[in-house]
Motif scaffolding. Structure first.
Motif, PDB file in Angstrom:
ATOM      1  N   ALA A  74       0.832  -1.211   0.000  1.00  0.00           N
ATOM      2  CA  ALA A  74       0.000   0.000   0.000  1.00  0.00           C
ATOM      3  C   ALA A  74       0.863   1.256   0.000  1.00  0.00           C
ATOM      4  O   ALA A  74       0.563   2.243  -0.684  1.00  0.00           O
ATOM      5  N   ASP A  75       1.962   1.239   0.766  1.00  0.00           N
ATOM      6  CA  ASP A  75       2.858   2.400   0.800  1.00  0.00           C
ATOM      7  C   ASP A  75       3.485   2.653  -0.567  1.00  0.00           C
ATOM      8  O   ASP A  75       3.549   3.798  -1.038  1.00  0.00           O
ATOM      9  N   VAL A  76       3.946   1.597  -1.226  1.00  0.00           N
ATOM     10  CA  VAL A  76       4.607   1.773  -2.521  1.00  0.00           C
ATOM     11  C   VAL A  76       3.599   2.196  -3.578  1.00  0.00           C
ATOM     12  O   VAL A  76       3.898   3.026  -4.449  1.00  0.00           O
ATOM     13  N   ARG A  77       2.385   1.662  -3.507  1.00  0.00           N
ATOM     14  CA  ARG A  77       1.350   2.094  -4.449  1.00  0.00           C
ATOM     15  C   ARG A  77       1.096   3.596  -4.290  1.00  0.00           C
ATOM     16  O   ARG A  77       0.976   4.322  -5.298  1.00  0.00           O
ATOM     17  N   GLU A  78       1.019   4.061  -3.058  1.00  0.00           N
ATOM     18  CA  GLU A  78       0.808   5.492  -2.814  1.00  0.00           C
ATOM     19  C   GLU A  78       1.977   6.318  -3.348  1.00  0.00           C
ATOM     20  O   GLU A  78       1.776   7.399  -3.918  1.00  0.00           O
ATOM     21  N   MET A  79       3.194   5.832  -3.186  1.00  0.00           N
ATOM     22  CA  MET A  79       4.367   6.556  -3.682  1.00  0.00           C
ATOM     23  C   MET A  79       4.320   6.700  -5.209  1.00  0.00           C
ATOM     24  O   MET A  79       4.580   7.785  -5.750  1.00  0.00           O
ATOM     25  N   ILE A  80       3.999   5.616  -5.908  1.00  0.00           N
ATOM     26  CA  ILE A  80       3.959   5.665  -7.371  1.00  0.00           C
ATOM     27  C   ILE A  80       2.843   6.585  -7.846  1.00  0.00           C
ATOM     28  O   ILE A  80       3.033   7.399  -8.769  1.00  0.00           O
TER      29      ILE A  80
END
Length: 868
Positions: A80-86
């Protein structure tokens, strides 16, 4: 064209009306605010990912407790964190980095395939009886019930009997009651307590109104009848939550319902009540505070035979505040012991100290004077002493010792310190009611004196990977010659960087002035099992290059020479760690393969591309790097925004206009002219403090010689400044409370300062670009190298190309970031006209040293810099 439109066009032509410009400004301001908001979300998500990866690293090396659900929950949080970053990067960059999405989906598919249980694992039974349960069923009945059945069936300690309704039963109820839309509401943005309360109320109302399928009702009643048959009589039960994720990495202590003394007729409604508590207001808020998704998991429920307790309490297998003392802490109160858990009663506290010569048992406050230690609560008030006196006979010494031994047995079985709930019935039989991981205040196993007789060079730092390594101290710059690093050297650096992964096959230990356990380099050090101390502050000064040193990354010391550091007996924290079960170990290792490895270490390498990201770590590294670049150019895209900005009323050789993106200007500001004391942006306030330093002339130092003057005249003639938009363009600072993008065009000079200065070290950075000048290209290039030398002294990573200096530093505490920004403010003022004074190569070093010594008037150089 209508008459009115023609009139409007005429007014625009003669300059009396500019509606289009106003619309453009408003749209641009809106875009800037959106980009800034996306950038802050990106930084938050990046920090969350790094903390999650650091925690996973610790589990991989055996530090801390976890269970199979941890791997799934941690992986989903990091996804979820990486999806938000992208998503945030593409919002900032107008979707220029869409190539990241296929790589993310590939990692997502692989990782979810590892950590999510297959449909076959969770399908099937609605209910499981305790005799058929064990820890392998944790994904079906939750950690609380799986632990209790494991203790009963495999550890061999007495527990109440019971049964558990599975996660499959919960899902069947959700489907039958039509609760899916209410769960979807929980996946939305819960920005406030009011949002939490509305979402919670909708779910709980749906649970109360929903029809429990007949198959679930029948399964509950049939399981109870089997339990009564095993007990030989109908018996009241405690209906207890056992949510997926509870009593694992996060305790959820007190967040869910427990219903006591339930008979057969009340079982279904008690089950419904516990299910509803999965999304109680308290549980939703707890998840938000822990950084967990609001909609999470499922609610298996346990039905446990009530123990008619005359006394009950809690056992800590280690003193959570003082683990080095080795005691087991036993707490006891009359009755069911609910008040011990919720803190509503004062329990009797007993210390049990196992030892080779026997066991020492003492109630709190009755210790011999010599056993008392600083900071330990050996003294109690008279009222508390009187309250405890009435409870002296609740447990005998033998019973307290038995509970202590049970807690240590559970600690060994579950692989870490335990928080054990227990009860004693009227026949003085002891039962374990629950065992979960114990949250320790700290480990003190590393708090030991230095090795006797050894020469201590360094006694501070954060141990991010334990171990000991001896070798020659080798100081390496992030942009230095990696090929010259010797086999078996101790890597000593100012600031951690993923680039140093290239040396981790050679280094026996690592020491860095800055850094923390959540950084990229810390993760790499743990991955490569290299003894590492970060955040030492003075490591590069304390460890001379070329000296043989020993890094003790157990005690947190560095010694001169090769020192024999004892590795055995590292203390209670090491002994407290048990073995992970096979499934947990397998899940952690497989999940880590998709998360931890970092291949994209050098942003200038050809393979530093979105298409080459193979892990979540790669993706975050790429996104973080590109986000700096996107935000760095933010100010260059500005049109004339003076009418929409504050003008900074200050005596400087720039016209500085302030664009507040949120919280950058004090609320009391009136009008469009503000003073420096009305700036509430931490990075801009620090930069201005440096620019207004009293020792630096506001117009910069001007050691101008005849050659320098001629160079300026020639450059002016060749560049034809009259062709430029203006010789003194307005300068802009886009700011928030923690962010700054300062873009200045003054004559021939151009500079950008892009910075984030907040409370979280991992988010903070400073990026500086300085280029241009009034003199010829040779003198401008010398000034660029002088600036680069100063930045390198501060630990910046620097690139010089012609007259352009590009420097960056990141991951530093807020105070240090502010201090650097103040220094940069001084540097910008000091170096403005300095290019014309660079009459020789020797001036590069002399000007650099003068600035570092705060000789801003160049008094130490006499009337002029040396000629060729």
């Amino acid at each position: 064209m209508t008459l009115f439109r023609r009139l409007g066009l005429f007014l625009e032509v003669i300059g009396l009306r500019a509606p289009r410009a106003r619309v453009v400004r408003e749209a641009q301001m809106a875009r800037f605010r959106l980009r800034h908001a996306a950038f802050r979300r990106l930084l938050e998500a990046n920090d969350g990912f790094l903390r999650g990866m650091s925690d996973l690293d610790e589990k991989l090396v055996g530090a801390g407790e976890c269970d199979p659900t941890y791997a799934r929950e941690a992986s989903l949080r990091m996804l979820a964190d990486v999806r938000e970053m992208i998503a945030s990067l593409n919002e900032i960059a107008a979707n220029r980095h869409a190539a990241l999405w296929p790589r993310f989906e590939a990692v997502h598919t692989a990782l979810v395939g590892i950590v999510e249980p297959s449909r076959g694992e969770t399908a099937g039974e609605l209910v499981l009886d305790f005799p058929a349960l064990g820890y392998r069923e944790v994904d079906r009945v939750g950690a609380k019930m799986a632990n209790l059945a494991e203790i009963r069936n495999h550890v061999g300690l007495p527990t109440p009997d019971g049964f558990a309704l599975t996660a499959h039963a919960y899902q069947r109820f959700v489907e039958a009651a039509g609760l899916a839309p209410r769960l979807d509401a929980l996946t939305g943005q819960l920005a406030s307590r009011a949002d939490e309360e509305r979402a919670s109320a909708r779910f709980v109302e749906g649970v109360r109104a929903g029809t429990v399928p007949a198959e679930i009702r029948q399964a509950i009643l049939a399981a109870y009848d089997r339990l009564a048959g095993r007990e030989g009589r109908p018996c009241p039960v405690a209906v207890r939550s056992s949510a997926l994720g509870e009593d694992g990495r996060f305790s959820f202590a007190g967040q869910y319902e427990t219903v006591l003394n339930v008979g057969r007729e009340g079982l279904v409604e008690a089950w419904r009540q516990v299910v509803g508590s999965l999304y109680s207001r308290a549980a939703i808020h707890y998840r938000r505070m822990q950084g967990l998704p609001a909609a999470q998991g499922a609610m298996p429920v346990g039905f446990v035979t009530m123990v008619p307790a005359i006394a009950a309490g809690i056992v800590f297998s280690r003193d959570p505040a003082r683990i080095d003392r080795g005691q087991v802490i036993v707490q006891v109160a009359p009755g069911l012991g609910v008040g011990v858990a919720d803190g509503s009663v004062i329990p009797q506290t007993i210390e049990v100290t196992p030892g080779d010569s026997g066991t020492t048992i003492r109630p709190l406050g009755a210790a011999p004077q010599e056993l008392a230690g600083p900071g330990y609560p050996d003294e109690v008030t008279e009222d508390l002493e009187n309250a405890l006196a009435s409870q002296r006979s609740l447990l005998t010494d033998e019973e307290a010792e038995r509970l202590a031994l049970w807690s240590r047995k559970l600690e060994a079985h579950f692989g870490g310190p335990q928080d054990v709930e227990w009860a004693m019935d009227g026949k003085r039989r002891l039962f374990v009611l629950q065992s979960r991981p114990l949250e320790l205040a700290h480990y003190t196993t590393q708090e030991r004196p230095p090795v006797a007789g050894a020469t201590l060079l360094l006694g501070a730092g954060e141990v991010v990977c334990p171990g000991v390594g001896s070798g020659v101290a080798v100081h390496v710059d992030e942009d230095g010659d990696f090929g010259a690093f010797p086999e078996g050297g101790v890597l000593v650096v100012r600031r951690p960087s993923p680039k140093f992964v290239r040396l981790m096959g050679k280094a026996v230990a690592i020491v860095a002035d800055t850094g923390s356990t959540t950084g990229h380099m810390a993760s790499l050090a743990r991955e490569f099992r290299i003894p590492t101390l970060l955040g030492t502050r003075i490591g590069t000064k304390a460890l001379p290059a070329g000296q043989m040193v020993t890094v003790d990354a157990l005690g947190g010391y560095v010694y001169a020479g090769a020192v024999d550091v004892p590795l055995a007996g590292t203390g209670p924290a090491e002994q407290a760690r048990g073995k992970l079960d096979v499934r947990t170990r397998w899940l952690l290792r497989r999940a880590a393969e998709c998360i931890v490895p970092l291949r994209l270490t050098d942003p200038h390498a050809p393979e530093f591309r979105a298409e080459d990201c193979a892990t979540l770590h790669d993706l975050t590294r790429y996104v973080h790097e590109r986000s700096y670049e996107e935000m760095f150019r933010l100010g260059e895209s500005l049109d004339d925004m003076r009418s929409a900005a504050y003008y900074l009323d200050v005596f400087l050789p720039i016209d500085l206009y302030i664009i507040d993106l949120g919280g950058g200007v004090s609320a009391g500001a009136r009008g469009n002219r503000i003073k420096p004391n009305q700036i509430s942006s931490a990075p801009l306030a620090a930069l201005l403090k440096g620019m207004l330093h009293p020792k630096i002339p506001r117009w910069g130092a001007r050691p101008l010689d005849l050659g320098g003057f001629a160079s300026v005249v020639l450059e002016h003639a060749l560049s034809s400044p009259e062709q430029e938009r203006t010789f003194r363009d307005p300068s802009y600072a886009l700011i928030s409370d923690r962010y700054l993008n300062y873009t200045a065009r003054v004559g021939y000079h151009f500079s950008i300062v892009d910075a984030y200065c907040g409370d979280t070290t991992n988010k903070n950075y400073i990026h500086l670009l300085f280029r241009g000048g009034a003199a010829d290209s040779v003198r401008r290039g010398r000034r660029a190298r002088a600036i680069a030398g100063i930045l390198k002294e501060w630990g910046f990573s620097v690139e010089v190309a012609g007259d352009s200096t590009n420097g960056r530093i990141h991951k530093m505490p807020r105070d240090e970031a502010a201090r650097f920004l103040e220094h940069i403010g001084r540097l910008l003022q000091f170096m403005r006209q300095m290019d014309v004074a660079m009459t020789s190569e020797g001036a590069v070093e002399q000007v650099k040293n003068a600035f570092l010594k705060e000789d801003y008037a160049l008094a130490g150089l006499g009337s002029r810099l040396p000629s060729r």
